[in-house]
Design an enzyme around this catalytic site. Structure first.
Site, PDB file in Angstrom:
ATOM      1  N   SER A 247       0.831  -1.195   0.000  1.00  0.00           N
ATOM      2  CA  SER A 247       0.000   0.000   0.000  1.00  0.00           C
ATOM      3  C   SER A 247       0.868   1.248   0.000  1.00  0.00           C
ATOM      4  O   SER A 247       2.050   1.203   0.345  1.00  0.00           O
ATOM      5  CB  SER A 247      -0.910   0.019   1.235  1.00  0.00           C
ATOM      6  OG  SER A 247      -1.799  -1.078   1.229  1.00  0.00           O
ATOM      7  N   GLY A 285      -3.151  -0.635  -4.161  1.00  0.00           N
ATOM      8  CA  GLY A 285      -2.550   0.072  -3.035  1.00  0.00           C
ATOM      9  C   GLY A 285      -1.856   1.352  -3.454  1.00  0.00           C
ATOM     10  O   GLY A 285      -0.800   1.703  -2.926  1.00  0.00           O
ATOM     11  N   PRO A 329      -7.531  -0.144  -5.982  1.00  0.00           N
ATOM     12  CA  PRO A 329      -6.821   1.113  -5.710  1.00  0.00           C
ATOM     13  C   PRO A 329      -6.565   1.391  -4.237  1.00  0.00           C
ATOM     14  O   PRO A 329      -5.773   2.269  -3.899  1.00  0.00           O
ATOM     15  CB  PRO A 329      -7.750   2.174  -6.297  1.00  0.00           C
ATOM     16  CG  PRO A 329      -8.667   1.446  -7.200  1.00  0.00           C
ATOM     17  CD  PRO A 329      -8.800   0.069  -6.656  1.00  0.00           C
ATOM     18  N   GLY A 330      -7.258   0.667  -3.340  1.00  0.00           N
ATOM     19  CA  GLY A 330      -7.025   0.882  -1.911  1.00  0.00           C
ATOM     20  C   GLY A 330      -7.498   2.249  -1.461  1.00  0.00           C
ATOM     21  O   GLY A 330      -8.625   2.662  -1.725  1.00  0.00           O
ATOM     22  N   ARG A 331      -6.598   2.989  -0.809  1.00  0.00           N
ATOM     23  CA  ARG A 331      -6.949   4.282  -0.220  1.00  0.00           C
ATOM     24  C   ARG A 331      -7.152   5.381  -1.258  1.00  0.00           C
ATOM     25  O   ARG A 331      -7.615   6.480  -0.924  1.00  0.00           O
ATOM     26  CB  ARG A 331      -5.844   4.702   0.743  1.00  0.00           C
ATOM     27  CG  ARG A 331      -4.581   5.195   0.074  1.00  0.00           C
ATOM     28  CD  ARG A 331      -3.435   5.333   1.050  1.00  0.00           C
ATOM     29  NE  ARG A 331      -2.961   4.027   1.470  1.00  0.00           N
ATOM     30  CZ  ARG A 331      -2.263   3.815   2.590  1.00  0.00           C
ATOM     31  NH1 ARG A 331      -1.955   4.817   3.367  1.00  0.00           N
ATOM     32  NH2 ARG A 331      -1.873   2.605   2.916  1.00  0.00           N
ATOM     33  N   ARG A 372      -2.813   5.982  12.652  1.00  0.00           N
ATOM     34  CA  ARG A 372      -1.777   5.732  11.650  1.00  0.00           C
ATOM     35  C   ARG A 372      -0.452   6.412  11.988  1.00  0.00           C
ATOM     36  O   ARG A 372       0.607   5.887  11.661  1.00  0.00           O
ATOM     37  CB  ARG A 372      -2.250   6.158  10.266  1.00  0.00           C
ATOM     38  CG  ARG A 372      -3.411   5.316   9.722  1.00  0.00           C
ATOM     39  CD  ARG A 372      -3.678   5.629   8.259  1.00  0.00           C
ATOM     40  NE  ARG A 372      -2.578   5.167   7.415  1.00  0.00           N
ATOM     41  CZ  ARG A 372      -1.670   5.945   6.879  1.00  0.00           C
ATOM     42  NH1 ARG A 372      -1.684   7.259   7.109  1.00  0.00           N
ATOM     43  NH2 ARG A 372      -0.698   5.448   6.130  1.00  0.00           N
ATOM     44  N   TYR A 376       2.229   3.620  11.983  1.00  0.00           N
ATOM     45  CA  TYR A 376       3.070   3.544  10.785  1.00  0.00           C
ATOM     46  C   TYR A 376       4.052   4.703  10.647  1.00  0.00           C
ATOM     47  O   TYR A 376       4.656   4.871   9.590  1.00  0.00           O
ATOM     48  CB  TYR A 376       2.186   3.546   9.526  1.00  0.00           C
ATOM     49  CG  TYR A 376       1.248   2.372   9.396  1.00  0.00           C
ATOM     50  CD1 TYR A 376       1.695   1.070   9.573  1.00  0.00           C
ATOM     51  CD2 TYR A 376      -0.092   2.567   9.080  1.00  0.00           C
ATOM     52  CE1 TYR A 376       0.829   0.004   9.441  1.00  0.00           C
ATOM     53  CE2 TYR A 376      -0.967   1.496   8.948  1.00  0.00           C
ATOM     54  CZ  TYR A 376      -0.489   0.211   9.126  1.00  0.00           C
ATOM     55  OH  TYR A 376      -1.344  -0.850   8.990  1.00  0.00           O
ATOM     56  N   CYS A 403      -4.149   9.476  26.985  1.00  0.00           N
ATOM     57  CA  CYS A 403      -3.109   9.369  28.000  1.00  0.00           C
ATOM     58  C   CYS A 403      -1.930   8.563  27.469  1.00  0.00           C
ATOM     59  O   CYS A 403      -1.585   7.496  27.981  1.00  0.00           O
ATOM     60  CB  CYS A 403      -3.696   8.721  29.258  1.00  0.00           C
ATOM     61  SG  CYS A 403      -2.638   8.883  30.705  1.00  0.00           S
ATOM     62  N   TYR A 433      -8.579   4.220   6.456  1.00  0.00           N
ATOM     63  CA  TYR A 433      -7.965   3.545   7.602  1.00  0.00           C
ATOM     64  C   TYR A 433      -7.974   4.368   8.880  1.00  0.00           C
ATOM     65  O   TYR A 433      -7.341   3.986   9.856  1.00  0.00           O
ATOM     66  CB  TYR A 433      -6.534   3.107   7.265  1.00  0.00           C
ATOM     67  CG  TYR A 433      -6.474   2.259   6.026  1.00  0.00           C
ATOM     68  CD1 TYR A 433      -6.999   0.970   6.020  1.00  0.00           C
ATOM     69  CD2 TYR A 433      -5.935   2.747   4.845  1.00  0.00           C
ATOM     70  CE1 TYR A 433      -6.979   0.196   4.875  1.00  0.00           C
ATOM     71  CE2 TYR A 433      -5.906   1.980   3.693  1.00  0.00           C
ATOM     72  CZ  TYR A 433      -6.434   0.703   3.722  1.00  0.00           C
ATOM     73  OH  TYR A 433      -6.429  -0.061   2.582  1.00  0.00           O
TER      74      TYR A 433
END
Length: 476
Positions: A247, A285, A329-331, A372, A376, A403, A433
């Site tokens: 991706s 991706g 195509p994913g995102r 994310r 990531y 926290c 996502y």
């Protein structure tokens, strides 16, 4: 960066902006590639989307909130449906586009995908249930997953999904047994691990050998999977091969290797079994622009380059008919269509390096609505959204309310120096996502999803309430 006895965070040079982040001449300027199609500023400096300003959205729906530009979503879907597909017409009659349900899915979005002529990729029974609720035709659905349950497979077969992407030898036997029981012939594709390391984060690179997905070409596992499916021909209909290399990918280099290896297997199947498989899924991706460092390709350019490499490989294969190509195509469809709207709660200046200050801007969301950055090391941009400002730029870090010291939404961004509690901040590129991976960490209700189009805003996923949080708590 020189080492420091107190640790890396104290080293000379720490605290400055990353190299890719330019010092802005106008801190209020919107970098067009990061924002959805209808996003602009009005004469008061307020961000607007679909003709509605974000101050009005915040007043009506509250913050934090995901805001979807429906027109932008549909425009991107059509671009893949038409512009990407067109170069494949001479090769195999066109290309099919599978929207990634895992990126973001709800009933309204499933209906948009259907109305724009795309197919749908789901990977759990829950995502399939949303598709069913939306009335999405089973034959246009693909079911993914490395550990599909018997219940999920049964539902898929009963609903008549168009393809089940097989991921293990256990699953081959499982599907064959279910198909025999139900008196159907299950359409399956073999997920092939093609041995390509995509240039992306290691957790979203999915085609190197040492990971959980698919059948590797190394050692012949993919060939053996094909042989086992063919042996179950009464109950399994082998539709083709599937690969997904990762991706957030910005070039087609990895796809060229993937296509070459998939087509070689496609040819071997024709020679060994006399089967001309009708389909081949090259995954996708494709990357989007989260910040100024990202430069994604257009669907038209992607399609042209992908069609060129598939055409070359098929010509080299000789007389074997070309399969119908599909991509995921994913995102790239939903990601840029959405921004997250937050309200600033506190602003704090912290000295980070010999008098150098970083401004910490705390908002009413965080890692529960966008994991994310923590998961990531993802980079995001943001902008002051509720007013204009003549103040100079100040390097800021937008952080959440949870926290955790790692609760960071935007690691580095220049915001106006007069940013203050009560201001609204918008973070673009959060359609994919973010809501899908959202949690109730610290017992925080998940934000709503607001779709905006032609001056009208509506809730397509409502905000969670405290009653929702307590609904599963049995009390004792």
């Amino acid at each position: 960066m020189r080492a420091h006895e107190a640790g890396a965070l104290h080293a000379e040079g720490y605290g400055g902006p990353p190299q890719w982040l330019p010092h802005p001449t106008d801190v209020m300027e919107l970098l067009e590639p990061l924002w959805a199609e209808t996003v602009t500023r009005d004469d008061q400096g307020r961000l607007t989307v679909g003709g509605v300003d974000v101050v009005s959205l915040a007043q009506e729906f509250g913050t934090a909130a995901y805001v979807v530009d429906e027109q932008d979503f549909r425009t991107r879907a059509r671009a893949f449906r038409d512009d990407f597909s067109a170069p494949f017409v001479p090769i195999c009659g066109g290309a099919d586009v599978y929207y990634a349900g895992k990126a973001f899915l709800c009933t309204a979005v499933a209906k948009w995908v259907l109305e724009e002529g795309l197919c749908l990729d789901v990977c759990t029974g829950g995502e399939l249930a949303v598709a069913q609720r939306a009335g999405f035709p089973g034959e246009r659905i693909a079911l993914h997953g490395n550990n599909k349950s018997v219940a999920e497979l049964r539902t898929a077969l009963e609903y008549g999904v168009g393809r089940i992407v097989v991921d293990s030898f256990d699953e081959i036997d499982r599907i064959a047994a279910l198909a025999a029981e139900l008196g159907v012939r299950a359409p399956v594709m073999v997920r092939v691990t093609v041995g390509v390391e995509a240039h992306t984060h290691e957790f979203i690179a999915t085609a190197h050998e040492d990971q959980k997905f698919g059948f590797s070409l190394v050692g012949g596992a993919a060939d053996e999977a094909v042989d086992r499916i063919v042996a179950h021909a009464d109950h399994l209909d082998l539709r083709g091969l599937h690969s997904h290399i990762g991706s957030q990918i910005f070039d087609v280099g990895g796809f060229e290797i993937s296509a070459r290896r998939l087509i070689a297997l496609h040819v071997r199947i024709a020679e060994r079994h006399g089967l001309h498989l009708p389909e081949m899924d090259l995954g996708g991706g494709y990357g989007i622009a989260y910040t100024s460092q990202h430069d994604p390709m257009t669907p038209a350019d992607l399609g042209a380059q992908m069609a060129d490499l598939v055409g070359r490989e098929m010509r080299a294969a000789g007389d074997v008919p070309a399969p119908r190509i599909s991509i995921e195509p994913g995102r790239a469809i939903v990601g840029p269509s959405t921004f997250t709207l937050y309200e600033v709660g506190t602003v704090k200046d912290v000295e980070v390096d010999r008098g150098s200050l970083r401004t910490y801007v705390s908002v009413d969301g965080g890692m529960s609505d966008n994991i994310r950055t923590a998961l990531y090391d993802a980079d995001y941009s943001c902008t002051l959204a509720s007013r204009s400002s003549d103040a100079g730029p100040r390097l800021s870090r937008v952080v959440g309310r949870h926290c955790e010291s790692g609760d960071i939404v935007v690691m580095d961004e220049f915001l106006p120096a007069d940013i203050a509690p009560g201001d609204l901040i918008a973070v673009p590129g959060t359609g994919a996502y973010c809501r899908s991976l959202a949690s109730q960490y610290n017992h925080t209700p998940r934000p709503p999803v607001i779709a905006v189009r032609d001056g009208r805003a509506r809730v397509i996923v409502r905000r969670e309430t405290m009653d929702d949080l307590l609904a599963l708590d049995m009390g004792e």
